[in-house]
Design an enzyme around this catalytic site. Structure first.
Site, PDB file in Angstrom:
ATOM      1  N   GLU A  29      51.046  37.605  40.662  1.00 19.51           N
ATOM      2  CA  GLU A  29      52.301  37.737  39.909  1.00 19.51           C
ATOM      3  C   GLU A  29      52.951  38.304  39.895  1.00 19.51           C
ATOM      4  O   GLU A  29      52.421  39.654  40.307  1.00 19.51           O
ATOM      5  CB  GLU A  29      51.011  37.386  38.049  1.00 19.51           C
ATOM      6  CG  GLU A  29      50.587  38.932  37.994  1.00 19.51           C
ATOM      7  CD  GLU A  29      49.528  38.602  36.405  1.00 19.51           C
ATOM      8  OE1 GLU A  29      49.401  37.455  36.738  1.00 19.51           O
ATOM      9  OE2 GLU A  29      49.192  39.496  36.797  1.00 19.51           O
ATOM     10  N   SER A  49      50.150  32.754  38.720  1.00 22.99           N
ATOM     11  CA  SER A  49      49.326  32.599  37.256  1.00 22.99           C
ATOM     12  C   SER A  49      50.053  31.484  37.310  1.00 22.99           C
ATOM     13  O   SER A  49      51.221  30.657  36.651  1.00 22.99           O
ATOM     14  CB  SER A  49      49.863  33.865  36.657  1.00 22.99           C
ATOM     15  OG  SER A  49      49.747  33.784  35.534  1.00 22.99           O
ATOM     16  N   GLY A  50      49.253  30.047  35.952  1.00 22.72           N
ATOM     17  CA  GLY A  50      49.448  29.833  35.978  1.00 22.72           C
ATOM     18  C   GLY A  50      50.075  28.204  36.421  1.00 22.72           C
ATOM     19  O   GLY A  50      50.074  27.103  35.788  1.00 22.72           O
ATOM     20  N   THR A  73      41.976  27.833  36.555  1.00 25.09           N
ATOM     21  CA  THR A  73      41.231  27.655  35.786  1.00 25.09           C
ATOM     22  C   THR A  73      40.863  26.849  35.509  1.00 25.09           C
ATOM     23  O   THR A  73      39.736  26.059  35.166  1.00 25.09           O
ATOM     24  CB  THR A  73      41.500  28.833  34.279  1.00 25.09           C
ATOM     25  OG1 THR A  73      41.592  29.991  35.266  1.00 25.09           O
ATOM     26  CG2 THR A  73      40.629  28.942  33.397  1.00 25.09           C
ATOM     27  N   SER A  91      46.756  32.220  30.443  1.00 26.10           N
ATOM     28  CA  SER A  91      45.838  33.371  31.562  1.00 26.10           C
ATOM     29  C   SER A  91      44.837  34.458  31.671  1.00 26.10           C
ATOM     30  O   SER A  91      44.141  35.338  31.207  1.00 26.10           O
ATOM     31  CB  SER A  91      46.805  34.469  31.419  1.00 26.10           C
ATOM     32  OG  SER A  91      47.096  35.127  33.150  1.00 26.10           O
ATOM     33  N   SER A  92      43.988  33.752  32.968  1.00 24.43           N
ATOM     34  CA  SER A  92      42.569  34.470  33.316  1.00 24.43           C
ATOM     35  C   SER A  92      43.140  36.190  33.521  1.00 24.43           C
ATOM     36  O   SER A  92      43.935  36.413  34.169  1.00 24.43           O
ATOM     37  CB  SER A  92      42.006  34.647  34.545  1.00 24.43           C
ATOM     38  OG  SER A  92      41.640  32.918  34.692  1.00 24.43           O
ATOM     39  N   ASN A 104      51.406  32.496  31.703  1.00 26.37           N
ATOM     40  CA  ASN A 104      50.079  31.688  30.943  1.00 26.37           C
ATOM     41  C   ASN A 104      49.931  31.414  29.376  1.00 26.37           C
ATOM     42  O   ASN A 104      49.678  32.808  29.463  1.00 26.37           O
ATOM     43  CB  ASN A 104      49.560  31.455  32.498  1.00 26.37           C
ATOM     44  CG  ASN A 104      48.551  30.245  32.133  1.00 26.37           C
ATOM     45  OD1 ASN A 104      48.238  29.684  31.314  1.00 26.37           O
ATOM     46  ND2 ASN A 104      47.389  30.547  33.094  1.00 26.37           N
ATOM     47  N   GLY A 120      45.775  34.855  39.139  1.00 23.59           N
ATOM     48  CA  GLY A 120      46.766  34.405  40.210  1.00 23.59           C
ATOM     49  C   GLY A 120      48.030  35.399  40.613  1.00 23.59           C
ATOM     50  O   GLY A 120      48.198  36.336  39.770  1.00 23.59           O
TER      51      GLY A 120
HETATM   52  N1  LIG Z   1      45.340  19.011  35.703  1.00 22.51           N
HETATM   53  C1  LIG Z   1      46.285  19.916  34.042  1.00 22.51           C
HETATM   54  N2  LIG Z   1      46.731  18.594  34.293  1.00 22.51           N
HETATM   55  C2  LIG Z   1      46.749  19.158  32.618  1.00 22.51           C
HETATM   56  N3  LIG Z   1      47.425  20.533  32.693  1.00 22.51           N
HETATM   57  C3  LIG Z   1      47.007  21.553  33.241  1.00 22.51           C
HETATM   58  C4  LIG Z   1      46.163  21.588  34.433  1.00 22.51           C
HETATM   59  N4  LIG Z   1      46.191  22.807  35.132  1.00 22.51           N
HETATM   60  C5  LIG Z   1      46.769  22.895  34.321  1.00 22.51           C
HETATM   61  N5  LIG Z   1      47.649  22.671  32.908  1.00 22.51           N
HETATM   62  C6  LIG Z   1      47.803  23.683  32.725  1.00 22.51           C
HETATM   63  O1  LIG Z   1      48.188  24.434  32.557  1.00 22.51           O
HETATM   64  C7  LIG Z   1      48.130  25.983  31.752  1.00 22.51           C
HETATM   65  C8  LIG Z   1      47.739  27.026  33.034  1.00 22.51           C
HETATM   66  O2  LIG Z   1      46.964  26.680  34.154  1.00 22.51           O
HETATM   67  P1  LIG Z   1      45.361  27.963  34.054  1.00 22.51           P
HETATM   68  O3  LIG Z   1      45.070  28.705  33.156  1.00 22.51           O
HETATM   69  O4  LIG Z   1      44.666  27.295  34.760  1.00 22.51           O
HETATM   70  O5  LIG Z   1      46.456  28.459  35.162  1.00 22.51           O
HETATM   71  P2  LIG Z   1      46.343  29.864  36.236  1.00 22.51           P
HETATM   72  O6  LIG Z   1      45.828  28.773  37.661  1.00 22.51           O
HETATM   73  O7  LIG Z   1      43.973  29.764  35.609  1.00 22.51           O
HETATM   74  O8  LIG Z   1      46.222  31.042  35.329  1.00 22.51           O
HETATM   75  P3  LIG Z   1      45.848  32.390  35.325  1.00 22.51           P
HETATM   76  O9  LIG Z   1      46.468  32.439  37.474  1.00 22.51           O
HETATM   77  O10 LIG Z   1      46.828  33.111  34.841  1.00 22.51           O
HETATM   78  O11 LIG Z   1      44.759  32.344  34.398  1.00 22.51           O
HETATM   79  C9  LIG Z   1      46.319  25.510  31.931  1.00 22.51           C
HETATM   80  O12 LIG Z   1      46.171  26.126  30.372  1.00 22.51           O
HETATM   81  C10 LIG Z   1      47.350  24.037  31.201  1.00 22.51           C
HETATM   82  O13 LIG Z   1      47.839  23.542  29.755  1.00 22.51           O
HETATM   83 MG   LIG Z   2      43.082  31.319  35.002  1.00 23.88          MG
END
Ligand SMILES: Nc1ncnc2c1ncn2[C@@H]1O[C@H](COP(=O)(O)OP(=O)(O)OP(=O)(O)O)[C@@H](O)[C@H]1O
Ligand SMILES: [Mg+2]
Length: 1107
Positions: free
Chosen positions: A392, A110-111, A115, A163-164, A160, A390
């Site tokens: 967690e 997660s994070g 996404t 977070s999805s 996050n 992700g």
């Molecule tokens: N390529 C990137 N460039 C800039 N910021 C990023 C990038 N990837 C992720 N982030 C930052 O990290 C945060 C978390 O990313 P994201 O929501 O994609 O995580 P995740 O893996 O989908 O987590 P979860 O499993 O909780 O959904 C985003 O809100 C963003 O602020």
């Molecule tokens: Mg996500």
């Protein structure tokens, strides 16, 4: 000027190592150091062969611009520095050009940025695939589905901020050209417990905060909401605001996105109504009620919120209230209703809220799918993008985390299957020399969870379905029995823990050693959450809602469709859908993005070695590199390989007649590829180094260009030749046509010339003949003329003689005729035209006159002499005639009128005429007299015996017999007297006795005087010295003065032939005895009414006052 840098390989300007396969020496430290070095230089992407490692930078980097998209477009994977775009491009091109369905598997905890990565992939593909209005709309709808689902399915967690909280797999569908056609989204288990309760430091789903911050007051009022977060029990307050997140702006984005995706206004409205209803459900509170029949009862504290919810959702308030207080259980066709205590009521409320929200979410996904689904039925190529929650580990991990981590476990499994295991197995299968590489296979953990007999999920289901009291503890007990020996399972009661003496593990927990680490799960809630129970009363209440969306969300509430079968548990549903997903992924060509989280603080520039190390370990990245290094970078079956590269060798181009493998061998030998660079497997060729592949690709590209040029050349030649042949053929046709035309022209010319020459000759011949004929004719004519002249002379001579003779005869006849004519003309001149004008004039005049008179005859006015009407003059020339006619007519009708009179009437009118001549315009009394008939004998003396004596005394005819007033000469007093006028005399007699007082012969009356006024006074002047004049003149007054004076005048005239002098004056003299008295008429008062008064003033004056 600096030369523009053109990259041709990822090796150019490389920071650290771009592809871990090239890392030397390969160990955990060097691996982490390489990542760290690259991370510090903002290089967040690194390859392991074709796998992309992505480290979350937690800041926005300028590497996603449209220029970057262009840079990576249509470039080979290893040509530029590692980038997610390179992977996306590779996947897209492979899909478009090689017709291979693709899937992008994004994993990480997660994070870690899954996404974000999925969005980057989608936006890259959208940018590089086809363009056009329709395609752009599809793209826009696909991209805009993200903000909608994120608003409803994402939340801030401690790990996050976005977070999805649901799993998402999206298939993007393309046509054969690579243009997007649409998409299908599948969602996996939303973490719905978040709706009613959030761990400390976390928030509920974004949409609740967005709606309260971003909706207009009006809209909030419609939804019966208030802006204040603290008003709602379901909203965790301690972190309601997230740094750097503008909920209000996001709300606008979401609404806009919903519109683009195709939500109708009423649908959006319904969605927000459901959201509001969920939020408000949290505010319903219960209090205990008195016990009835030994059962606890609860009651809603404040019904206001309930009322508003019911208004919002169109549910009958009493129905919902009952559903919160009772629970109906159907058993063996019997319905039993039990009351709910406070705890159960709260449970029911929360269950309803969770169900409402999660069903709404699933509905949203279905609705989006409806909008974005491909409209055609043509064969589609598919690119799947998997972005699942992700892995967690929280402080308190519950059923949701268990499910989420299970899902990640499965993903790791598929990674292992498809990369590590499959790769190694393939080498063996293909008979390639291979040294086995050890790696951890997490299949055992998957089995621990999903095994149909002994898996945790199976245990949970069994426990849920078991009759008798079922609690989370009984479930744990069961787990302890069944899984105790499993090396990845730990609990306080299990063998392992006993040996470990792990007191850190509380009683109501179990621990699983996942591939990514140990996670301790609180067993509390597992049974409930797996059951996912919603009391039937509630679902029926929802179904009864007068709200189409809510009704549709609870189809099982329809009482006619009661299904007594238990619905599948949440766990088994999830297991089934994950299995389907895995199957689906296995049919596609996988592309991996492995996301790594550099720190736990969501901060930029911080690289936590330990954290990264942990992730690298459990993701098995090092093993991945090892396998990659030992193996071959690329493999392909012989047929497609030969098909792809056969143009590089003369023997294989254009057709290879032998087996494909032999063809590939010939090809590789011909190309002189070093032997260590490739190996021949049973069905595939294996290429060790990507560079070899690139070389092949480059050669192919070059050769294709050459071939294209060749084709172009041949085509051009063919085209020119065909054109030439066509032109030649055309030229012949044109030339033949032209010649024909020219010959035709020439022939025409010769023909016309011949005709001209011919005509000239003919003309000349004809003229010659004509001349001869003319000469002959002239000779003949001359003879004839001479003869004619001779005959003419003879004839003329004879004629002249005859003429002379005739003229003489004719002269006589003419003279005679003239003479006769003259005579006749003279006789008939009057009939001739010279008189016609006058005749016509006269006739016209006569006719007009006739018409005039005939018209006049019809328009004649009445015969009354006083009728003034006379028709208008029709013709001007008759003006005088018309006037004259009028005059004559008037005279004629007057005569006619007169002719009607008898002699007596005539006499009367004569008298009246006389009176008019005498008094008209002279005496004021006259006009009144005109209308009065002159009767003369007012007193009928002959009939009245009283006057017998008087009658006898007068033997003449009486003309006037009337009573008059005689004015006393002395005092002016009046006495009545009979006034008689006979043919010769005027007599005055006493009225009573009839004795004659005076008799005057008419010859003695000299004058009659009277005033000009309206009185009846008159003086009869007598001749001086006559017998009757002794006493003087008479002053009399009569009502019939005019008649009397007229008759006196006429009688006097007829008797004496003299005109009686009648003096009309307001002052005249009368002879009274010897005195001459002046009678003066004055304007008197109206004292006596209309009767004039007479007064003797003195000797000389007698005044008559006339009113
Ligand atoms: N390529 C990137 N460039 C800039 N910021 C990023 C990038 N990837 C992720 N982030 C930052 O990290 C945060 C978390 O990313 P994201 O929501 O994609 O995580 P995740 O893996 O989908 O987590 P979860 O499993 O909780 O959904 C985003 O809100 C963003 O602020
Ligand atoms: Mg996500």
């Amino acid at each position: 000027m600096a030369k523009m840098e053109v990259k041709t390989s990822l090796l150019d300007n490389m920071i650290g190592v771009g592809d871990m396969v090239l890392l030397e020496p390969l160990n955990e430290d060097s691996f982490i150091n390489n990542l760290k070095k690259r991370f510090d230089h903002s290089e967040v992407y690194t390859y392991i062969g074709s796998v992309v490692i992505s480290i979350n930078p937690y800041r926005s980097l300028p590497i996603y611009t449209p220029e970057k998209v262009e840079e990576y477009r249509n470039r080979n994977f290893y040509e530029l520095s590692p980038h997610i775009f390179a992977l996306s491009d590779e996947a897209y091109r492979s899909l478009r050009d090689q017709d291979k369905d693709q899937c992008i598997l994004i994993t990480g905890e997660s994070g870690a940025g899954k996404t974000e990565a999925s969005k980057l992939v989608m936006s890259y593909v959208a940018a590089v695939c086809g363009k056009g209005a329709e395609v752009n709309q599809v793209k826009e709808q696909l991209l805009q589905s993200n903000p909608v689902l994120e608003a409803f399915g994402n939340a801030k967690t401690v790990r996050n901020d976005n977070s999805s909280r649901f799993g998402k797999y999206m298939d993007i569908e393309f046509d054969f050209k690579g243009d997007p056609l649409g998409g299908v989204i599948s969602n996996y288990l939303l973490e719905k417990s978040r709706v009613v309760k959030q761990p400390r430091g976390e928030r509920n789903f974004h949409i609740f905060y967005q709606i309260l911050s971003g909706a207009s007051e009006d809209f909030l009022c419609k939804l019966k909401l208030e802006q204040d977060f603290s008003r709602y029990n379901y909203l965790g307050l301690d972190s309601a605001k997230v740094n750097g997140v503008d909920d209000a702006a996001n709300f606008r984005t979401v609404r806009n996105a919903m519109q683009i995706v195709g939500f109708m206004d009423h649908e959006t409205q319904s969605v927000f109504e459901v959201v509001a209803a969920v939020l408000k459900l949290g505010n319903i509170e219960f209090k205990p009620e008195s016990r009835v029949n030994g059962l606890d009862e609860s009651k809603i504290k404040d019904k206001n919120e309930l009322k508003e919810i019911c208004e919002l959702t169109g549910i009958d308030q009493s129905v919902l209230e009952r559903a919160f207080s009772f629970r109906t259980v159907e058993a063996k066709q019997e319905k039993v209703s039990t009351t709910l205590n406070v705890a159960q009521a709260y449970y029911a409320r929360d269950a309803l809220a969770k169900n409402l929200y999660s069903r709404l979410f699933s509905w949203l996904v279905t609705r989006i799918n409806e909008s974005i689904k491909a409209q055609t039925k043509v064969r589609k190529k598919v690119m799947g993008v998997l972005d699942i929650y992700g892995f967690e580990i929280f402080e308190d991990n519950s059923f949701e985390q268990f499910i989420i981590n299970y899902c990640n476990e499965k993903l790791q499994q598929i990674f292992i299957e498809l990369t590590l295991k499959e790769e190694q197995e393939e080498y063996i299968r293909e008979g390639i020399e291979w040294t086995h590489i050890e790696y951890f296979n997490n299949a055992i953990i998957c089995d621990l969870i999903e095994n149909n007999q002994t898996g945790i999920l199976a245990m949970l289901d069994e426990e849920c379905l078991r009759p008798g009291t079922v609690t989370d503890d009984t479930f744990l007990e069961k787990l302890n029995q069944v899984c105790a020996t499993h090396q990845h399972f730990e609990s306080r009661m299990s063998k392992c823990s006993r040996f470990l003496n792990d007191t850190s593990l509380p009683h109501s927990c179990f621990r699983i050693q996942h591939y990514a680490g140990k996670v301790m799960y609180q067993v509390e809630g597992f049974v409930d959450k797996n059951n996912d129970l919603l009391y039937r009363d509630l679902s029926q209440a929802m179904w009864k809602a007068n709200h189409s969306l809510i009704k549709a969300l609870f189809p099982e509430g329809n009482p006619t469709k009661i299904n007594l079968k238990r619905p599948p548990t949440a766990g088994s549903q999830f297991k089934a859908s994950v299995a389907t997903l895995m199957k689906n992924l296995q049919t596609k060509n996988p592309n991996y993005i492995r996301c790594i989280k550099p720190n736990d603080k969501k901060a930029a520039h911080i690289f936590n070695d330990a954290l990264v190390c942990h992730q690298i370990r459990y993701l098995g990245l090092l093993e991945n590199v090892r396998v990659r290094r030992a193996g071959y970078a690329f493999r392909q079956a012989y047929e497609p390989c030969l098909e792809r590269y056969k143009m590089l060798c003369k023997q294989t181009w254009p057709h290879w007649r032998g087996p494909a493998r032999a063809g590939v061998e010939v090809l590789f030998n011909e190309l002189e590829i070093p032997e260590e660079e490739f190996s021949f497997g049973r069905s595939k060729i294996f290429i060790r180094n990507p560079r070899t592949l690139f070389k092949l690709e480059d050669l192919r590209k070059q050769r294709l260009e050459d071939l294209a040029t060749l084709i172009e050349k041949i085509y051009r030649g063919w085209k020119c030749r065909t054109r030439f042949l066509l032109m030649k053929k055309s030229q012949i046709v044109i030339a033949s046509w032209y010649r024909r035309y020219a010959q035709q022209k020439k022939y025409q010319k010769i023909k016309s010339s011949a005709i001209i020459v011919q005509s000239y000759i003919r003309g000349w011949k004809a003229r010659k003949l004509l001349r001869e004929l003319k000469h002959q004719k002239r000779c003949n004519e001359a003879a004839t003329i001479i003869a004619a002249y001779w005959h003419g002379t003879q004839a003329r001579r004879e004629l002249r003689r005859l003429k002379e003779e005739a003229r003489n005869k004719h002269a006589i006849a003419v003279i005679w005729a003239y003479w006769l004519g003259y005579k006749v003309r003279r006789e008939y001149r009057k009939f001739f035209r010279a008189n016609a004008g006058r005749k016509i004039y006269e006739f016209t005049l006569q006719r007009l006159m006739q018409k005039y008179f005939l018209e006049m005859k019809n328009k004649m006015p009445s015969l009354s002499p006083i009728d003034k009407n006379w028709p208008a003059r029709p013709y001007l020339f008759l003006d005088s005639t018309h006037k004259e006619l009028k005059r004559i007519f008037h005279l004629w009708r007057c005569k006619k009128y007169r002719d009607q009179f008898t002699d007596q009437q005539k006499l009367i009118y004569e008298e009246k005429l006389e009176a008019s001549e005498l008094f008209k315009d002279k005496k004021a009394l006259y006009p009144a007299s005109v209308g009065q008939p002159f009767q003369g004998a007012y007193l009928e003396i002959s009939k009245n015996p009283k006057y017998k004596k008087l009658k006898d005394a007068v033997d003449e005819k009486i003309i006037i017999a009337e009573v008059v007033n005689k004015i006393n000469r002395a005092n002016g007093k009046a006495t009545s007297r009979i006034f008689l006028l006979t043919k010769n005399n005027v007599l005055l007699a006493d009225q009573k006795s009839g004795n004659i007082k005076s008799e005057v012969p008419l010859g003695d009356v000299t004058k009659v005087s009277m005033s000009s006024q309206n009185d009846g006074f008159f003086a009869v002047h007598l001749k001086e010295g006559s017998g009757a004049a002794g006493k003087g003149d008479f002053l009399l007054s009569s009502d019939h003065l005019i008649e009397m004076a007229t008759k006196l005048y006429r009688t006097t005239l007829s008797q004496t032939k003299q005109k009686l002098n009648i003096e009309i004056s307001d002052e005249f003299l009368v002879q009274f005895r010897q005195d001459k008295v002046c009678v003066k008429f004055i304007q008197g008062s109206q004292k006596n009414g209309n009767i004039p008064t007479c007064k003797r003033k003195n000797n000389r004056l007698l005044e008559v006052a006339v009113p």
